[in-house]
Design an enzyme around this catalytic site. Sequence first.
Site: not given
Ligand code: GLP
Length: 247
Positions: A67, A136, A138, A143
């Site tokens: 993404d 959450n 995702h 989402e």
């Molecule tokens: C982000 C990314 C995800 C990621 C998630 C968790 O927003 N888009 O690909 O896995 O949220 O992030 P983190 O590893 O910083 O907790």
Amino acid sequence: MRFVYCKNYDEMSKKIAEDLIQEIRQNPEIVLGLATGSTPEGTYEYLVKAYEEGTVDFSKVTSVNLDEYKGLGPDDDQGYRYFMNHHLFDHVNIDKANTYVPNGLEEDSDKACSEYEAIIENVGGIDVQLLGIGGNGHIGFNEPGEIFIKGTHCVDLAESTLKANARFFDSIDDVPKQAYSMGVGNIMSAKKVILAVSGKNKAQALYDTLYGDITPKVQASILQLHNNVVLYADEDALSIIKEKGLL
Ligand code: GLP
């Protein structure tokens, strides 16, 4: 789903890097699906270390990232192209021409998404997808919602995601409200998924992912239907599952 229990974040990062190195050795022309966020940072550090020690060669590797924030370009230090360069690509011998991240600067969402779909198809699909998970539930930026979306699409980020990711920006107002993300169909098409989960703040999402209904309200729950997922989780992430006596 195969579980690999890890004591802590560092052990998780090291084991995932070892898994990826093994995959690259077996298939030097591998297509890796890569992720951003705090979770994979340690893994990338171990990969860079392995490269410096001469134990892994990225010269024929292709990567496609999950993404990118809409509106952020390659030089924005909160953007995901910048993240990947900074944490991995600048430090190993990958050919950057073979590394792909959605084009956050493309204002036409349909164009940005169809171009990314074409890229995923042209590289022949994803061999191994590295995935983190949002608080959450995702995956990528898919989402919680009413449906699972198959392909790359433009997402309105959830309020909880804006809050969670505000730590990377000067203020929550600076967090882009939209992103381009692969869909769960792209993720589920990967031959293997490595799911990395660390920390107490992910414990509920991990419990829901593994033991809850398969529902778009917890997008990661669809991974229950994938036949080759390896979960690397640390003790904190497994805390609720343990409390419930499921481990
Ligand atoms: C982000 C990314 C995800 C990621 C998630 C968790 O927003 N888009 O690909 O896995 O949220 O992030 P983190 O590893 O910083 O907790």
